[in-house]
Design a protein around this motif. Structure first.
Motif, mmCIF file in Angstrom:
data_model
loop_
_atom_site.group_PDB
_atom_site.id
_atom_site.type_symbol
_atom_site.label_atom_id
_atom_site.label_comp_id
_atom_site.label_asym_id
_atom_site.label_seq_id
_atom_site.Cartn_x
_atom_site.Cartn_y
_atom_site.Cartn_z
ATOM 1 N N ARG A 137 -2.719 4.904 45.348
ATOM 2 C CA ARG A 137 -3.783 4.992 44.330
ATOM 3 C C ARG A 137 -3.215 4.783 42.939
ATOM 4 O O ARG A 137 -3.831 4.112 42.093
ATOM 5 C CB ARG A 137 -4.494 6.353 44.424
ATOM 6 N N GLN A 138 -2.028 5.333 42.689
ATOM 7 C CA GLN A 138 -1.401 5.172 41.378
ATOM 8 C C GLN A 138 -1.050 3.701 41.118
ATOM 9 O O GLN A 138 -1.219 3.189 40.008
ATOM 10 C CB GLN A 138 -0.134 6.027 41.283
ATOM 11 N N TYR A 139 -0.554 3.032 42.148
ATOM 12 C CA TYR A 139 -0.227 1.608 42.007
ATOM 13 C C TYR A 139 -1.483 0.809 41.649
ATOM 14 O O TYR A 139 -1.466 -0.010 40.711
ATOM 15 C CB TYR A 139 0.378 1.072 43.304
ATOM 16 N N LEU A 140 -2.569 1.036 42.373
ATOM 17 C CA LEU A 140 -3.808 0.298 42.109
ATOM 18 C C LEU A 140 -4.369 0.645 40.733
ATOM 19 O O LEU A 140 -4.916 -0.231 40.039
ATOM 20 C CB LEU A 140 -4.835 0.605 43.198
ATOM 21 N N LEU A 141 -4.225 1.903 40.328
ATOM 22 C CA LEU A 141 -4.692 2.308 39.003
ATOM 23 C C LEU A 141 -3.913 1.585 37.914
ATOM 24 O O LEU A 141 -4.492 1.089 36.932
ATOM 25 C CB LEU A 141 -4.545 3.825 38.856
ATOM 26 N N LYS A 142 -2.579 1.497 38.086
ATOM 27 C CA LYS A 142 -1.756 0.788 37.094
ATOM 28 C C LYS A 142 -2.108 -0.693 37.032
ATOM 29 O O LYS A 142 -1.985 -1.323 35.986
ATOM 30 C CB LYS A 142 -0.273 0.967 37.437
ATOM 31 N N ARG A 143 -2.503 -1.255 38.167
ATOM 32 C CA ARG A 143 -2.888 -2.666 38.187
ATOM 33 C C ARG A 143 -4.306 -2.892 37.681
ATOM 34 O O ARG A 143 -4.790 -4.025 37.642
ATOM 35 C CB ARG A 143 -2.765 -3.219 39.611
ATOM 36 N N GLY A 144 -4.989 -1.829 37.290
ATOM 37 C CA GLY A 144 -6.314 -1.958 36.704
ATOM 38 C C GLY A 144 -7.432 -2.142 37.709
ATOM 39 O O GLY A 144 -8.525 -2.594 37.347
ATOM 40 N N VAL A 145 -7.207 -1.778 38.985
ATOM 41 C CA VAL A 145 -8.253 -1.896 40.000
ATOM 42 C C VAL A 145 -9.211 -0.720 39.866
ATOM 43 O O VAL A 145 -8.807 0.439 39.965
ATOM 44 C CB VAL A 145 -7.651 -1.930 41.423
ATOM 45 N N ARG A 146 -10.468 -1.023 39.644
ATOM 46 C CA ARG A 146 -11.463 0.026 39.428
ATOM 47 C C ARG A 146 -11.978 0.591 40.750
ATOM 48 O O ARG A 146 -11.836 -0.023 41.811
ATOM 49 C CB ARG A 146 -12.624 -0.527 38.594
ATOM 50 N N ALA A 147 -12.613 1.768 40.653
ATOM 51 C CA ALA A 147 -13.098 2.465 41.848
ATOM 52 C C ALA A 147 -14.084 1.614 42.628
ATOM 53 O O ALA A 147 -14.064 1.590 43.863
ATOM 54 C CB ALA A 147 -13.735 3.795 41.449
ATOM 55 N N GLU A 148 -14.957 0.888 41.921
ATOM 56 C CA GLU A 148 -15.947 0.069 42.628
ATOM 57 C C GLU A 148 -15.283 -1.056 43.411
ATOM 58 O O GLU A 148 -15.763 -1.459 44.477
ATOM 59 C CB GLU A 148 -16.988 -0.510 41.657
ATOM 60 N N SER A 149 -14.152 -1.565 42.901
ATOM 61 C CA SER A 149 -13.433 -2.614 43.629
ATOM 62 C C SER A 149 -12.764 -2.052 44.877
ATOM 63 O O SER A 149 -12.690 -2.722 45.912
ATOM 64 C CB SER A 149 -12.379 -3.271 42.734
ATOM 65 N N LEU A 150 -12.265 -0.814 44.791
ATOM 66 C CA LEU A 150 -11.672 -0.180 45.970
ATOM 67 C C LEU A 150 -12.673 -0.140 47.107
ATOM 68 O O LEU A 150 -12.351 -0.452 48.265
ATOM 69 C CB LEU A 150 -11.216 1.243 45.641
ATOM 70 N N GLN A 151 -13.894 0.242 46.790
ATOM 71 C CA GLN A 151 -14.926 0.356 47.814
ATOM 72 C C GLN A 151 -15.435 -1.011 48.242
ATOM 73 O O GLN A 151 -15.623 -1.270 49.433
ATOM 74 C CB GLN A 151 -16.075 1.215 47.285
ATOM 75 N N LYS A 155 -6.633 -9.012 31.507
ATOM 76 C CA LYS A 155 -6.303 -7.736 30.873
ATOM 77 C C LYS A 155 -6.057 -7.921 29.382
ATOM 78 O O LYS A 155 -6.416 -7.067 28.574
ATOM 79 C CB LYS A 155 -5.059 -7.133 31.533
ATOM 80 N N ARG A 156 -5.433 -9.032 29.017
ATOM 81 C CA ARG A 156 -5.091 -9.249 27.619
ATOM 82 C C ARG A 156 -6.251 -9.793 26.791
ATOM 83 O O ARG A 156 -6.473 -9.385 25.662
ATOM 84 C CB ARG A 156 -3.911 -10.213 27.523
ATOM 85 N N GLY A 157 -6.999 -10.733 27.360
ATOM 86 C CA GLY A 157 -8.024 -11.407 26.566
ATOM 87 C C GLY A 157 -9.435 -11.335 27.109
ATOM 88 O O GLY A 157 -10.363 -11.849 26.478
ATOM 89 N N GLY A 158 -9.602 -10.703 28.285
ATOM 90 C CA GLY A 158 -10.941 -10.559 28.835
ATOM 91 C C GLY A 158 -11.556 -11.882 29.258
ATOM 92 O O GLY A 158 -10.883 -12.907 29.386
ATOM 93 N N ARG A 159 -12.862 -11.863 29.470
ATOM 94 C CA ARG A 159 -13.575 -13.061 29.926
ATOM 95 C C ARG A 159 -13.476 -14.198 28.920
ATOM 96 O O ARG A 159 -13.474 -15.371 29.310
ATOM 97 C CB ARG A 159 -15.048 -12.735 30.185
#
Length: 628
Positions: free
Chosen positions: A149-163, A361-365
């Motif tokens: 979970r910590q690895y995915l959190l650091k990579r910026g994976v949100r809870a909705e993506s996990l599910q 992560k740096r510049g968004g969409r």
């Protein structure tokens, strides 16, 4: 023959194995099948035409390739390609299946007890894989999944993506998953067939394939879990990413990660993106883009066909480093024979050092949209990659540049596209040659600085004629450098800048050189044996290697020998490279200065004497390359 009532369509679907019908649908575009009977025009992401059931002036008949369906709003009818043939061509369902199977190049499966058993076992494997996905998902939420979970959190994976993606965690224990299934009555043989456990040599106990890894379920086009990818959490593990093996339900070269969800998310204003890995696909999806990824390999013909059924020109969006560009070029090479006006590719080049996840992560969409706005077609992409490789500053560079593009475009099977592409390249080269001519003419205008003997370099005046000879000697030196790198691939990591800057004049050696560099960039730890094995996949490159590696003037140079140590090879290869570069520079100065010398001094034999000196010097320099 007794015809089947059209309202009984659903009853007869069960006469054929559902996977077989799915395979027909996946191989045939609805617009291609229906377009044989109804004149269709593109309308956004759909096709539109006049109803085949009613007379009308305003089109109300639509075909959607994403859904593989037709919709007739004037007649209130809809269905798939089988239903269309039944309704418009008076086919029974079996007749429609037989006709479409022929178009798809498939044989009709026989309804045998063996086939029924196989389909039942396939469903069993799919059920086991679904249960495994639930197990991994539960483990991620449990106490043991903290590091994952910590690895995915650091990579910026949100809870909705996990599910949404069903991400999970495979515990570090040797047989946690195996014991889970044994407790539910699942045999080890079925677990083996599902690709979940491994049988070691020596009769030892079977153990879990995935251990201490973040788990990514891989689904087919219908959204059913058919395999897994696992990302190691420990840095000491040899394979950072590990996929399921080939099984009865999983064939890596025919599947794309996230294909089911990407198909649902396709819209008129967004391209279908192909990225390199799971995390990039997750990041792009979270940002609102339909994205898929191959499973750790270059795109295959089957994967390209799957993409083209979803979109006419999907966009390759690879990392902005050398490996990413090499991957894009390999995909282009794989696609070239199949390109046409109806199926093409687009190429989005990310900034150097970025992958889609980093850029978002740096510049968004906004940053990603800017990259996609600048995406290029095959013509511009082929031109860009070749120009970066060869340069455009001299006639020799232009010749190598033009040769590569001519050879590549010749591989396109579609004659119309091939002809237009070759004509476009000719126009571009015509303009380039014009610019080169103007630049040379500008230098020779009255008042411009002349380039007679007085302007020759100190090196040329000191050692007149010390250049590279045209013909055999120059080609031998190039061959020595190429064969030396193939026999000692680690040279690339020592002299990367020099190797990438090297331009070869012999077309066959230049092709072998490109193939060699692409292979090393794609797999940095490649040794000579595996590199040579990979080259056997390209017959022209293999033939060039076999011819030159056996050449006496190549074999006599120490650094080309496979038994030379890496240290010996490095020192001698570098010397040969510097000699080659120096001789090319001096020869270019001789060529450039020759016309002015002859015109101003009238010494007709001067240039001939220089050429003679070049030949003599080239023979001397060959011995300096490390023969012995």
């Amino acid at each position: 023959m007794v015809r089947v009532a059209r309202s009984d369509y659903a009853l007869f679907v069960n006469r054929f194995p559902p996977p077989f019908l799915d395979e027909i649908r996946s191989r045939l575009r609805a617009s291609d099948v229906i377009g044989r009977h109804v004149q269709l025009k593109k309308a956004g992401r759909e096709f539109r035409g006049l109803s085949p059931f009613n007379k009308e002036r305003t089109p109300s008949f639509y075909v959607n390739d994403d859904k593989a369906m037709f919709f007739d709003f004037s007649a209130g009818k809809s269905g798939d390609i089988f239903k269309f043939l039944m309704l418009t061509q008076n086919r029974t369902f079996p007749e429609a299946v037989e006709e479409l199977a022929g178009l798809a190049g498939l044989d009709i499966p026989r309804a045998t007890p063996e086939e029924s058993k196989r389909l039942s076992e396939r469903d069993t494997l799919l059920g086991i894989l679904t249960d495994a996905a639930r197990f991994f998902s539960a483990q991620l939420r449990d106490e043991g999944g903290y590091e994952a979970r910590q690895y995915l959190l650091k990579r910026g994976v949100r809870a909705e993506s996990l599910q949404r993606f069903g991400l999970g965690y495979a515990p570090a224990g040797r047989d946690v998953l195996k014991r889970f299934f044994l407790g539910r009555g699942v045999s080890e043989e079925l677990m083996m067939r599902a690709g979940l456990i491994i049988e070691p040599d020596g009769g030892r106990a079977r153990y879990d394939r995935f251990r201490d890894r973040v788990m990514f379920p891989i689904s087919d086009a219908r959204g059913r879990v058919i395999a897994f990818g696992g990302r190691a959490l420990s840095k000491d593990v040899q394979a950072k990413y590990l996929n399921s093996p080939e099984t009865e339900v999983f064939h890596k070269g025919r599947v794309l990660y996230n294909i089911s969800r990407a198909r649902e998310r396709l819209k008129d204003d967004q391209p279908l993106l192909i990225c390199e890995g799971y995390m990039d696909a997750l990041a792009l999806d979270a940002a609102g883009y339909p994205a898929v990824a191959p499973l750790g390999t270059a795109l295959t013909e089957d994967q390209l066909a799957l993409l083209w059924r979803l979109e006419r020109a999907p966009t390759l969006c690879f990392d902005g480093d050398r490996a990413g560009r090499a991957a894009a070029e390999r995909a282009l090479d794989r696609a070239l024979p199949q390109l046409s006006a109806k199926q093409s590719l687009r190429f989005a080049f990310l900034p150097e050092g970025d992958d889609p996840d980093d850029l978002l992560k740096r510049g968004g969409r906004e940053a990603m949209d800017a990259v996609l706005e600048a995406r290029t077609d095959p013509e511009s992409t082929m031109w860009r990659l070749a120009s970066e490789r060869h340069g455009t500053a001299s006639a020799e560079q232009l010749a190598a540049f033009e040769t590569e593009l001519r050879e590549r475009s010749q591989r396109i099977a579609d004659s119309a596209l091939r002809g237009h592409l070759q004509a476009a390249f000719k126009d571009r080269f015509y303009k380039l040659r014009g610019e080169l001519f103007k630049a040379n003419k500008q230098q020779k205008r009255p008042g411009a600085q002349r380039k007679g003997p007085a302007r020759l370099s100190e090196a040329l005046r000191h050692r007149i004629g010390q250049g590279v000879t045209a013909g055999r000697q120059g080609t031998v030196r190039e061959a020595q450098l190429v064969i030396g790198l193939i026999h000692h691939p680690r040279l690339f990591h020592q002299f990367e800048t020099d190797i990438l800057a090297l331009s070869l004049e012999d077309p066959s050696l230049a092709q072998l050189w490109r193939r060699t560099i692409d292979a090393i960039v794609a797999e940095p730890a490649l040794d000579s044996t595996r590199l040579r094995y990979q080259l056997t996949g390209w017959s022209e490159a293999e033939n060039t290697y076999q011819r030159w590696s056996a050449d006496p003037l190549v074999k006599v140079v120490r650094f080309t020998r496979q038994d030379a140590s890496d240290e010996e090879a490095a020192a001698a290869w570098r010397d040969a490279f510097l000699i080659n570069r120096k001789l090319k520079v001096l020869n270019a100065e001789v060529t450039e200065a020759g016309a002015d010398v002859l015109s101003e001094l009238g010494h007709k034999n001067w240039l001939d004497s220089v050429r003679h000196s070049l030949a003599v010097h080239s023979d001397d320099e060959a011995s300096e390359g490390g023969a012995g």
